[in-house]
Design a protein around this motif. Sequence first.
Motif, PDB file in Angstrom:
ATOM      1  N   ALA A  10       0.823  -1.207   0.000  1.00  0.00           N
ATOM      2  CA  ALA A  10       0.000   0.000   0.000  1.00  0.00           C
ATOM      3  C   ALA A  10       0.850   1.247   0.000  1.00  0.00           C
ATOM      4  O   ALA A  10       0.493   2.250  -0.600  1.00  0.00           O
ATOM      5  N   CYS A  29      -4.786   3.329   4.899  1.00  0.00           N
ATOM      6  CA  CYS A  29      -4.639   3.120   3.466  1.00  0.00           C
ATOM      7  C   CYS A  29      -5.141   4.364   2.743  1.00  0.00           C
ATOM      8  O   CYS A  29      -6.278   4.763   2.930  1.00  0.00           O
ATOM      9  N   ARG A  31      -4.778   7.051  -0.982  1.00  0.00           N
ATOM     10  CA  ARG A  31      -4.417   7.073  -2.388  1.00  0.00           C
ATOM     11  C   ARG A  31      -3.003   7.610  -2.527  1.00  0.00           C
ATOM     12  O   ARG A  31      -2.707   8.729  -2.113  1.00  0.00           O
ATOM     13  N   ALA A 285     -10.332   1.919  -7.234  1.00  0.00           N
ATOM     14  CA  ALA A 285     -10.294   3.324  -6.838  1.00  0.00           C
ATOM     15  C   ALA A 285     -11.505   4.095  -7.358  1.00  0.00           C
ATOM     16  O   ALA A 285     -11.940   5.074  -6.746  1.00  0.00           O
ATOM     17  N   LYS A 290     -10.093   0.612  -1.411  1.00  0.00           N
ATOM     18  CA  LYS A 290      -8.634   0.520  -1.329  1.00  0.00           C
ATOM     19  C   LYS A 290      -8.247  -0.947  -1.527  1.00  0.00           C
ATOM     20  O   LYS A 290      -8.493  -1.782  -0.654  1.00  0.00           O
TER      21      LYS A 290
END
Length: 427
Positions: A10, A29, A31, A285, A290
Amino acid sequence: MAASMACQAAARGSRRLFLNQNELPGWSCRRWLNLQEYQSKKLMQESGVAVQRFFVAETASEARAAARRLNAKEIVVKAQILAGGRGKGLFDSGLRGGVHLTKDPAVVGELAEQMLGFNLTTKQTPKEGVKVKTVMVAEALDISRETYFAILMDRSCNGPVLVGSPQGGVDIEEVAAKSPELIFKEVVDIVDGVRDEQALRMAANLGFKGPLERQAADQIKRLYDLFLKVDATQVEVNPLGETPEGRVVCFDAKINFDDNAEFRQKDVFAMDDMTESDPTETEAAKYDLKYIGLDGNIACFVNGAGLAMATCDIIDLHGGKPANFLDLGGGVKESQVYQAFKLLTADPKVEAILVNIFGGIVNCAIIANGITKACRELELKVPLVVRLEGTNVEEAKRILSESGLPITAAHDLDDAAKKAVASIAKH
């Protein structure tokens, strides 16, 4: 353990320096923005940070023209991919190395011809490598000394902190472990910003002397301005180097961004290069899921990053292997549950699915309705083990039990992991 794999996956490309090895800040988690090296350097350049002069080329003729425009004593040609280890990589054109030095602009064109449109394989890419679409043509500078510098958000300091070491160009975590006295830290007051005396003290601790100390301090303050300007959570420069001509230059940089600030950083987030991302992760996404693919055969469907990592660990503890890390997050909708199942069942490695939901702000009944809809519409063929706990759980259990679907209920996470592992042998 599996969770550590999930966390590493991640946080691809991101490094968090733990100055105190007992410090384990909360991880979530998020982006991760994928910026190529030239994009990060462009952001730095716009904030007045000293970087090598460079141009970007998409064709060999553009690369040759860029080399002539640089008019430098020596030129470095760098293949632009998101994976590390480019210097030791191999192109399917036969060219060795994704980073080359030359003094001849004509050679720059020849190198670009063997890079552009070809796959570069490094220790961090898939086996087939990654296709190179752009190259960076930059002025090559000698480095007489390398240091490490970073700005990051530190929970223990309730804000940003400057971190530096005179030992740059190497694995900084190793320096922190073996020579902690070489790691220097300055806590920044979010209102006052980086004070002159702080910047000068950090520059001195990094080993810059004479006029270079003031120059390095100026670069530190400019990097902090960039940190604020782009809503970064981390700006890492390794190395922050000193040249024989007496210049302080940021030779390489890694920037992480706060995805909560996407609404005001539209230009930065528009640069996100998704071409090298896993297609399943990209698809996930779209639905605010996630997802990180792993190598096992038990799919995990969980709400919360910490719970997802714990689920991966317990599957591993009972002899199974997680096929993915999937975090639904808090504000779950029934449609997201359906899309999550669609992603999981599309993975040919998946032989069982484990749902582990702890409903705090999540309504378990929404999850249950999404599960039953997905099972029917997708005609689920693999065993499904479900553990639900929390808000509206009794209604959720009623929905599942009255659905008539072959769903195995579990009392707790340990029970769920055992049943998921056992279901593969029976299936």
